[in-house]
Design a protein around this motif. Structure first.
Motif, mmCIF file in Angstrom:
data_model
loop_
_atom_site.group_PDB
_atom_site.id
_atom_site.type_symbol
_atom_site.label_atom_id
_atom_site.label_comp_id
_atom_site.label_asym_id
_atom_site.label_seq_id
_atom_site.Cartn_x
_atom_site.Cartn_y
_atom_site.Cartn_z
ATOM 1 N N ALA A 1 5.434 4.978 -5.594
ATOM 2 C CA ALA A 1 5.561 4.794 -7.042
ATOM 3 C C ALA A 1 4.751 5.842 -7.798
ATOM 4 C CB ALA A 1 5.113 3.386 -7.430
ATOM 5 N N ALA A 2 3.577 6.166 -7.292
ATOM 6 C CA ALA A 2 2.727 7.173 -7.950
ATOM 7 C C ALA A 2 3.382 8.550 -7.907
ATOM 8 C CB ALA A 2 1.354 7.217 -7.284
ATOM 9 N N VAL A 3 3.992 8.881 -6.775
ATOM 10 C CA VAL A 3 4.663 10.174 -6.649
ATOM 11 C C VAL A 3 5.841 10.263 -7.615
ATOM 12 C CG1 VAL A 3 6.033 11.616 -5.103
ATOM 13 C CG2 VAL A 3 3.926 10.552 -4.273
ATOM 14 N N HIS A 4 6.604 9.178 -7.733
ATOM 15 C CA HIS A 4 7.742 9.180 -8.649
ATOM 16 C C HIS A 4 7.278 9.216 -10.107
ATOM 17 C CE1 HIS A 4 11.338 8.380 -6.070
ATOM 18 N NE2 HIS A 4 10.371 8.164 -5.195
ATOM 19 N N ARG A 5 6.127 8.617 -10.369
ATOM 20 C CA ARG A 5 5.611 8.594 -11.734
ATOM 21 C C ARG A 5 5.088 9.974 -12.143
ATOM 22 N NH1 ARG A 5 2.732 4.389 -11.068
ATOM 23 N NH2 ARG A 5 0.800 5.426 -10.472
ATOM 24 N N GLU A 6 4.504 10.706 -11.189
ATOM 25 C CA GLU A 6 3.928 12.022 -11.478
ATOM 26 C C GLU A 6 4.412 13.039 -10.449
ATOM 27 O OE1 GLU A 6 -0.389 11.906 -12.962
ATOM 28 O OE2 GLU A 6 -0.302 10.187 -11.589
ATOM 29 N N ARG B 1 0.824 -1.210 0.000
ATOM 30 C CA ARG B 1 0.000 0.000 0.000
ATOM 31 C C ARG B 1 0.860 1.262 0.000
ATOM 32 N NH1 ARG B 1 -3.948 -0.351 4.825
ATOM 33 N NH2 ARG B 1 -5.086 1.277 3.678
ATOM 34 N N LEU B 2 1.869 1.286 0.834
ATOM 35 C CA LEU B 2 2.739 2.458 0.888
ATOM 36 C C LEU B 2 3.600 2.557 -0.369
ATOM 37 C CD1 LEU B 2 3.141 4.730 2.882
ATOM 38 C CD2 LEU B 2 4.984 3.419 3.958
ATOM 39 N N ALA C 1 -5.409 8.873 -0.196
ATOM 40 C CA ALA C 1 -6.401 8.222 -1.061
ATOM 41 C C ALA C 1 -5.753 7.136 -1.911
ATOM 42 C CB ALA C 1 -7.073 9.261 -1.949
ATOM 43 N N GLU C 2 -4.516 7.380 -2.385
ATOM 44 C CA GLU C 2 -3.786 6.355 -3.142
ATOM 45 C C GLU C 2 -3.579 5.114 -2.288
ATOM 46 O OE1 GLU C 2 -2.410 5.994 -6.191
ATOM 47 O OE2 GLU C 2 -3.008 7.905 -7.054
ATOM 48 N N MET C 3 -3.300 5.328 -1.023
ATOM 49 C CA MET C 3 -3.046 4.212 -0.111
ATOM 50 C C MET C 3 -4.344 3.577 0.365
ATOM 51 S SD MET C 3 -0.707 4.280 3.321
ATOM 52 C CE MET C 3 -1.043 3.174 4.690
#
Length: 325
Positions: free
Chosen positions: A231-236, A225-226, A248-250
């Protein structure tokens, strides 16, 4: 020829949740050659390398054995061995422990093409001792968003610990051995590209399997989950990230997410986003020569002035000072 035994207890399997962040973050890895040398040298010999800590050093032994000395540690590299020193530094390749080393930069070399040269010191030997054949590369090594891993990597990363898990590397090493031993047209280019691929494979193998017990950052990435959030932060990195958006991502409340994030990584969620943006900004300005306006837009800042203020506050330097270096 190649040691195919992995380190006892060192490997950890990669599940589907781990592979997502590995794929995302390895997209930011850049490993490109600065200079390469093919070395053929008869014993006794000692070669000293003093690689800038901002660069990695790669060595492949086509014909050995060769003793690698790094600080107080020594290890024997057999024919077919490859090692990557991710943070470079001073080290020696020796025919035996008692031999004095010469700086590789002071040894006469024949340039073959741009960034590639050959050292040949194979005088006729009465005792018939075979020469060592080596291929070495100095490489710029940038993990992008994964830069925290640099300080966690071992000083020497050995391909022998990966072959049992990644047998596809064996043909590349065998090809390197042939190209380093034969005077064939195009060998310089083939060796250089293979070295880049093998070195990148060594890094990937370590990230996938051997870095499970080295700290909170990797532990956080391996948390399904973390890790999804990171990964989402690094992607965007330019997205308008808030604690609520990351929670919300988690799939948790803001308070639970923020506490779990800080406990695992030792920094607040928004502090982590800022650190990542500043590392990327430095890379894009200094190396890719993007304009400050382009960087500000990519990283989600409303204006060049807002980005410049954030950069100065986080790094103590102006974006323009980074470019001048």
């Amino acid at each position: 020829m190649f040691d195919q035994k992995s380190e006892n207890g060192a490997s950890v399997g990669v599940d589907a949740s781990s592979s997502e962040w590995i794929n995302e973050l390895l997209l930011g890895m850049r490993l490109s050659g600065v200079s390469y040398r093919r070395v053929q040298i008869a014993p006794p010999f000692g070669i000293r390398f003093d690689t800038d800590v901002r660069c990695a050093q790669f060595h492949f032994v086509a014909q050995g054995p060769v003793l690698l000395r790094l600080g107080d540690s020594e290890q024997v590299l057999a024919s077919g061995d490859a090692v990557l020193l991710p943070r470079g530094g001073r080290h020696d390749l020796l025919s035996s422990p008692e031999v004095q080393s010469r700086d590789i930069e002071q040894i006469e070399a024949l340039p073959l093409c741009e960034d590639f040269s050959c050292v040949d010191e194979c005088a006729d030997r009465l005792d018939g001792a075979p020469p060592a054949r080596l291929f070495s590369g100095c490489m710029q090594f940038d993990l992008g968003g994964m830069q925290p891993l640099m300080t966690l990597m071992p000083g020497v990363m050995h391909v022998g610990t990966l072959l049992s898990r990644h047998p596809e590397m064996l043909p590349m090493l065998e090809t390197m051995a042939r190209e380093a031993s034969l005077e064939r047209a195009g060998a310089a280019g083939i060796l250089s590209r293979l070295a880049d691929v093998v070195a990148a494979s060594i890094v990937r193998g370590w990230v996938e399997c051997d870095c499970a017990d080295i700290g909170g950052w990797v532990e956080a990435l391996r948390d399904p989950r973390l890790g999804k959030v990171i990964a989402a932060v690094h992607r965007e990195p330019g997205r308008d990230w808030t604690v609520a958006a990351m929670a919300a991502e988690m799939g948790s409340s803001r308070s639970v997410f923020a506490e779990r994030f800080r406990h695992s990584l030792g920094v607040s969620p928004l502090g982590y986003v800022t650190q990542l943006r500043m590392r990327l900004a430095t890379q894009w300005i200094a190396e890719r020569q993007l304009s400050i306006e382009q960087v500000a837009e990519r990283l989600g800042y409303g204006s060049q002035a807002a980005f410049s203020r954030a950069f100065k506050r986080a790094t103590g330097r102006t974006p323009g000072a980074v470019r001048s270096h």
